[in-house]
Design a protein around this motif. Structure first.
Motif: not given
Lengths: 246, 246, 246, 246, 246, 246
Positions: D34, D63, D98, D107, D176, E151, F145-146, F150-152, F154-156, F158-159, F162, F190-192
């Motif tokens: 980063p 992104d 989204r 997802i 990254e 969690v 954490l919910q 990791e992919v989910e 990241i998407y959450a 990002r949303d 946004r 850190e990337y988002l």
């Protein structure tokens, strides 16, 4: 008996290999990081075989395309095309062909393309075609990664090695190193092959230093010390009398 | 009582083992990295037994083929074939046979080939054949890896060790070391066997140094210090009075 | 009150334990690597109890066979057989019996053999038989490993400790250390038992050094410093006034 | 042949790349942490191509939004809008849209938006639109992360790279970096791409130092030493003659 | 306002806590390794509260039995029984009761015994019984470990902390540290509680040194430096002006 | 253009941020360990905005209760209640409400309470209520954490980022650091986010030192060096000219 060893022809390497080379018929793992010159090492082995020792070679690529390799190797003054025309070298491309995702599962197909039996048939065809004495598979990582767990990978690799033997050729398996440190986990391929050569890069003070190490060579009293090497305009050159400090 | 110990006959080793050797009937783990000379150590143990102590041996290979071993060992001047002809040594190859993938699941078959009962039968047959006093299984890693989880591996290894005992032989289990550092996780086999010998290689300044260490030997006051060793033209030689600095 | 403590009788140890010993009725974890002398420590505890403090002992083995232990301990001049004949010691072998694989699942059976209730019954029977004051379970690792996850292991261990208490005996649980470094993850058993003794081996310069450390001893102001120890011809000897440098 | 290389135009970089640049048609991985200036590096590559070498470019963002990039790059005096108007640059936004969670699984939809075929169509459309010679995908991490396991990621990345080739463009894949240390695990993308450039930051004494390293560049004898770089008011500047001490 | 803080009464600690103590009503995590004196610290907090500050206390044990704690604390001259008789202290034992394995699943039952609602009811009953101002739960690890994933553990811990608040008491949650090094992963409990005190032991040269550190204390300008502490004949004593070198 | 940056008003921070502050409309990650002053930093950002720059703020708490924060911040002389009365600040508590375990699954409910759409509605409501220009979400860790993988996550994330953008506010996302060492894995957040500020604590010789580092700030030429900071009676103070030695 000199005829029992296959000189690599790579400057410095045969000196390290007990002034002999690789035991004939053995399969050697060459493992290195990105940019360590693994493919250069492999092609140099075949090129020197074809031009200096009158041994034809088969290069099985699972990743890079033959056209790219031919072009890159010209930088070292190695004319692959000429060797191919002279039937001293054959390139075999077994990298997986993509199938339209809508038709079938992407990975399933990829796996079928790669399966052991196809890989072996391709190698045997190539060996027969040029009456090869040397075989390279680059990189073997793509092959083993398709097997979902470590035990299956070990069995698949063992099967491959066993069949490779029957060709009577001397073989290099190129593999991709996982980490960058001096301390590391051994990869299972290191135990299955008859020899292991490591091509690594370490930071020493302010400089990255390239380090060659013959870790293992069954049936041969090799020099297993780390030795510096360079990628020069003429290919890989190892310095068998120089030392590397940690 | 001298007859309670089995001298390895490997230069330097018996001095470390309290000037005696391995307690008779015990099973010892010999663990080392690629190129550390594990197989050489194992064959040397059998060869010295047969030629110096009149004890026949069984060599069970799960990986390398007997022909290769015979050939490689000639480099040390050890004529395996002669010992086999004299009924002082028997090679048993229990490496898994590949079955055509189209018939059955590749790994399933491999596993059946290897299952405990077959391995034991093979060992007992060999022991009977040459009236063996020494047994080597090389490498035990291939055997334990087939069991899917650690608990099952422990049980399988225990079962194997228990039955091996009944043969009355003194045994070496060869195993493959995972990592290259001084600090490491203990492998469960180290706890199950009655002795542990480590054959490792460390970088010291600019040199790789081979290090022998008798980590454990039940019932014997051994020297557990790290000691340098070399793979010479006559096999493994350990220097029991020399020290290794980290 | 002196009668509230159980002297181990092991040279140097009781000095470290506040010149007293282990609090009566407590259960202590003794954790060490391969070859660290865990079993020697445990037997020495029972032997000194029987010969110097008139306290009988129970030795529950989950791994090594009683015959082997008896034989090995003779090296230290400890005659287990005599103690057994005098009803001052009883060996209990609860290592799992193998069942023919064709009949039932190998591991299932093993687990049943080991289940908590059997282990407890065996201990109680032994305690009653010789009116024991000291109990050793060696190694507890085999017992806990059968439980598939950490929570179940914790509960099983707690249950075992709770029932052991009712015997009124002072107990040692022998456990196998995972790693070889100074820095490590704590094992859950360290939190569940009332005391923890570590038997480790570290490389210091060119030498492996054996290090004893009383990490924890509830209700006692112990010396928790690392102290050198040796395995001598008379068993374990700890040097409570010497220091160990990292 | 000079026309076989694409100068990056980034101060200091082409000197490191054998005074040439990136081999034409190759795909290079640019991996950094980063704040390491990955996007600045990528835009600088396109901007210099468009303004100094008359090569149009395509910037595919997975992104950051084009508007933000345009604004941020003005800080370096780079007017993206003008290049876009002159048909020398095109931004393509393929970041996932989204969908209302109540309608479909969040997802799943995101993954469909991203799938390989869409990404390739978008790139090809962009290349055609401005007759591009340079392509950037930033960051490729978002693309690969959708694939559930490593093998599928490798296959998807290989497919992407293969199709990218057919465009004839020279490409940067921005990725990254996972960790912050000198020692690290190699990412599989480093093996699949034809070149790797690392942009990292290390603590040296009391200062964070930015370190550029050309780890790999197929077919080119590059300087693979770590070199300091800075993010100045004019963009990235690498110092090819300076050294970095660990 | 002095009445807003609860002095721990433990020598040296309140000086570190801004010469005040723990903010009233807060819940503090006390985390330490085996033998670090966590339970001594907790009891000392309650004992000093009851004898010096006229604040009754509740001690909830999930592991050690009250009888053992009473006995061990006598070593420090702390008479728990007397405090209990004077209604200044109450012990609550919520350690899980074993149920015969043949009846129900062992772990299931254990979990039910422990469930949040029972733990809270027990605490509230205790608080009411002696009109307590201080509560200790020792160790909280046993409680959180029952929840299968991180969690769920976080949610359960949050719920517990929220309800604990309503009692108005100042609380210590005792937790078990995972590793022994200076560098470590933070445990989620450190983020959920309002304060964190670490009791650790490090090797410094040849000696283990006990190190107290107030890592966090919401609403208070504490001294967060590592400070040496000892377990003396009078309990924990922290030296707030001394320094600890790594 | 000065109006394009939002001064944090925190002593020393704006100097590090190119003498400007945070780019208007950006979302910045503030990541720190327990006791590092993350919440103090966040409130200070809102307080300085409201009192010095006439910018109202929204504080979304997913963990600590508003009453506690109000009380703790009084220690720095910051009267949150007054700001709330003057409509310059609004606290929004979206921490999950516990539902009786007997009715529904505990965690399921917690997750619903937290879902993205609710979080966004709450933020928008708050922004509208006080016409806010600054938003803090503390800690974002509870939100991410919910999501089970990791992919989910990241998407959450990002949303969320946004939609946050559409408010036009400048935002801080507070996150919890995992480890305590200089070397670490980068967190995906850190990337988002468009900027990253680290608040860490390191042991230097005998002292814990607090270290501020602006790791990334898109569109701004920041000072990315580690700088010491303190938590004083007036809040966070960073020393932008001082250095930190490892």
């Amino acid at each position: 008996m000199l005829e029992d060893y296959v000189p690599t022809g790579i400057p410095g390497v045969d000196k390290i290999l007990a002034e002999k080379g690789i035991p004939k018929g053995h399969t050697i793992l060459v493992s290195g990081g990105p940019g360590s010159g693994k493919t250069t090492f492999a092609i140099q082995f075949l090129y020197m075989g074809a031009t200096q020792h009158n041994e034809s070679g088969v290069y099985v690529t699972l990743d890079e395309e033959p056209g790219d390799i031919r072009k890159n190797m010209l930088n070292y003054g190695w004319d692959m095309k000429r060797l191919e025309d002279e039937k001293k070298l054959v390139f075999i491309n077994v990298s997986p062909v993509r199938v339209t995702p809508s038709e079938t599962g992407l990975i399933q197909i990829g796996m079928k393309e790669f399966r052991l039996i196809k890989l072996l048939e391709a190698i045997k065809r190539g060996v027969k075609e040029v009456n090869a004495k040397r075989v390279v598979v680059d990189p073997i990582t793509i092959f083993t990664l398709q097997y979902p767990n470590e035990v299956e990978r070990i069995y698949a690799m063992r099967d491959l090695l066993r069949d490779l033997r029957q060709t009577g050729c001397t073989n290099l398996m190129i593999s991709e190193l996982r980490g960058t440190g001096w301390e590391r986990e051994h990869q299972f391929e290191e135990y299955l092959t008859q020899g292991v050569i490591l091509l690594r890069t370490f930071l020493k003070g302010s400089r990255m230093v390239r380090v060659f190490q013959a870790e293992k060579m069954r049936g041969l009293a090799i020099d297993n010390q780390p030795r510096p090497y360079e990628i020069t305009a003429k290919g890989i050159e190892v310095y068998p009398s120089a030392t590397v400090y940690k």
